[in-house]
Design a protein around this motif. Structure first.
Motif, short mmCIF file in Angstrom:
data_model
loop_
_atom_site.label_atom_id
_atom_site.label_comp_id
_atom_site.label_asym_id
_atom_site.label_seq_id
_atom_site.Cartn_x
_atom_site.Cartn_y
_atom_site.Cartn_z
N TYR A 177 41.30 46.13 25.67
CA TYR A 177 42.44 45.60 26.41
C TYR A 177 41.91 45.06 27.75
CZ TYR A 177 47.33 45.75 28.10
OH TYR A 177 48.58 45.44 28.55
N GLU A 178 42.45 43.94 28.26
CA GLU A 178 41.97 43.39 29.53
C GLU A 178 42.51 44.18 30.72
OE1 GLU A 178 41.77 39.14 30.17
OE2 GLU A 178 39.83 39.58 29.27
N ILE A 179 41.57 44.69 31.52
CA ILE A 179 41.99 45.47 32.70
C ILE A 179 41.21 45.02 33.93
CG2 ILE A 179 42.78 47.56 31.49
CD1 ILE A 179 39.99 48.76 31.96
N LEU A 180 41.65 45.40 35.10
CA LEU A 180 40.96 45.07 36.35
C LEU A 180 39.64 45.85 36.42
CD1 LEU A 180 43.75 45.18 39.08
CD2 LEU A 180 42.55 43.17 38.24
N SER A 181 38.60 45.23 37.04
CA SER A 181 37.31 45.91 37.12
C SER A 181 37.24 46.91 38.26
CB SER A 181 36.20 44.87 37.25
OG SER A 181 36.38 44.16 38.45
N ARG A 182 38.29 46.97 39.07
CA ARG A 182 38.30 47.90 40.22
C ARG A 182 38.13 49.36 39.77
NH1 ARG A 182 40.44 47.67 45.36
NH2 ARG A 182 41.51 45.72 45.05
N ILE A 183 37.32 50.12 40.53
CA ILE A 183 37.09 51.53 40.19
C ILE A 183 38.41 52.28 40.22
CG2 ILE A 183 35.45 53.45 40.58
CD1 ILE A 183 34.80 52.07 43.28
N GLY A 184 38.62 53.13 39.28
CA GLY A 184 39.81 53.95 39.27
C GLY A 184 40.98 53.33 38.53
N THR A 185 40.82 52.05 38.08
CA THR A 185 41.88 51.42 37.29
C THR A 185 42.03 52.18 35.98
OG1 THR A 185 41.38 49.24 38.20
CG2 THR A 185 42.58 49.28 36.12
N ILE A 186 43.26 52.47 35.63
CA ILE A 186 43.50 53.19 34.37
C ILE A 186 44.06 52.19 33.35
CG2 ILE A 186 44.85 55.03 33.26
CD1 ILE A 186 44.83 56.38 36.13
N CYS A 187 43.38 52.13 32.20
CA CYS A 187 43.80 51.20 31.15
C CYS A 187 45.21 51.59 30.67
CB CYS A 187 42.80 51.24 30.00
SG CYS A 187 43.34 50.31 28.56
N PRO A 188 46.17 50.62 30.77
CA PRO A 188 47.54 50.96 30.38
C PRO A 188 47.68 51.19 28.87
CG PRO A 188 47.39 48.65 30.99
CD PRO A 188 46.05 49.25 31.26
N ASN A 189 46.70 50.72 28.13
CA ASN A 189 46.77 50.84 26.67
C ASN A 189 46.25 52.18 26.15
OD1 ASN A 189 47.44 49.58 24.21
ND2 ASN A 189 45.27 49.18 23.82
N CYS A 190 45.14 52.68 26.74
CA CYS A 190 44.55 53.91 26.19
C CYS A 190 44.26 54.98 27.24
CB CYS A 190 43.26 53.59 25.42
SG CYS A 190 41.89 53.14 26.53
N GLY A 191 44.44 54.65 28.51
CA GLY A 191 44.26 55.67 29.54
C GLY A 191 42.83 55.80 30.06
N HIS A 192 41.92 54.95 29.58
CA HIS A 192 40.54 54.98 30.06
C HIS A 192 40.50 54.65 31.56
CE1 HIS A 192 36.16 54.39 29.91
NE2 HIS A 192 36.38 53.41 30.76
N THR A 193 39.69 55.37 32.33
CA THR A 193 39.57 55.10 33.77
C THR A 193 38.26 54.37 34.06
OG1 THR A 193 40.79 57.14 34.17
CG2 THR A 193 39.69 56.16 36.06
N VAL A 194 38.35 53.27 34.79
CA VAL A 194 37.16 52.47 35.10
C VAL A 194 36.28 53.22 36.11
CG1 VAL A 194 36.34 50.29 36.10
CG2 VAL A 194 38.37 50.31 34.65
N SER A 195 35.01 53.39 35.77
CA SER A 195 34.10 54.07 36.69
C SER A 195 33.32 53.06 37.51
CB SER A 195 33.16 54.99 35.91
OG SER A 195 32.41 54.24 35.01
N TYR A 196 32.44 53.55 38.34
CA TYR A 196 31.79 52.74 39.36
C TYR A 196 31.19 51.41 38.89
CZ TYR A 196 30.08 52.38 44.08
OH TYR A 196 29.87 52.00 45.37
N PHE A 197 30.34 51.45 37.92
CA PHE A 197 29.59 50.23 37.55
C PHE A 197 30.00 49.67 36.21
CE2 PHE A 197 26.12 51.82 40.42
CZ PHE A 197 26.32 50.83 41.35
N GLU A 198 31.19 49.92 35.82
CA GLU A 198 31.54 49.65 34.43
C GLU A 198 31.73 48.20 34.02
OE1 GLU A 198 34.69 51.63 31.58
OE2 GLU A 198 33.61 52.84 33.01
N GLY A 199 31.30 47.92 32.82
CA GLY A 199 31.76 46.74 32.09
C GLY A 199 31.32 45.36 32.55
N ASN A 200 31.01 45.17 33.80
CA ASN A 200 30.67 43.81 34.22
C ASN A 200 29.20 43.74 34.64
OD1 ASN A 200 30.67 45.01 36.74
ND2 ASN A 200 32.82 44.50 37.05
#
Ligand SMILES: [Zn+2]
Length: 122
Positions: free
Chosen positions: A12-35
């Motif tokens: 699911y497309e989410i903001l890369s900001r730390i602490g963003t919680i995916c509205p679809n599955c509840g995953h929380t974005v950590s410090y260096f994630e994904g980008n």
């Protein structure tokens, strides 16, 4: 402004900001994630420490020779630009990081400029 990333758990497309919680599955974005910022951040961190040290050594070694010192000054200016936080704006997640890197950059360059000023006015 804040780039979007794909949630590593559900795409699911989410903001890369730390602490963003995916509205679809509840995953929380950590410090260096994904980008690609992780690599860039590491590179910038190394640059902001190595470059002032390198410039300092270069200026010190060329100090007795005015023409070499002039070349070293030009190289120093280019390096200072390369390591400027201005070029890495997008990797700062927090205001603290921004202040931290700007302080390092400003302090080391203030020292180096003072050193060069004294050397050229000797
Ligand atoms: Zn998700």
């Amino acid at each position: 402004m804040m780039p979007l990333i794909k949630c590593p758990d559900c795409d699911y497309e989410i903001l890369s900001r730390i602490g963003t919680i995916c509205p679809n599955c509840g995953h929380t974005v950590s410090y260096f994630e994904g980008n690609k910022n992780r690599k860039k951040y590491g590179k910038f961190f190394a640059l902001s420490l190595i470059i002032p040290f390198f410039s300092f050594t270069m200026i010190l070694l060329t100090a007795p020779f005015k023409s070499a010192l002039t070349i070293a000054t030009i190289v120093y200016v280019i390096l200072a630009y390369i390591s400027s936080p201005l070029r890495f704006k997008e990797i700062f997640f927090t205001t603290f990081e921004k202040i931290f890197f700007w302080s390092i950059w400003l302090m080391s360059n203030a020292l180096l400029v003072t050193m060069l000023y004294n050397l050229f006015n000797k």
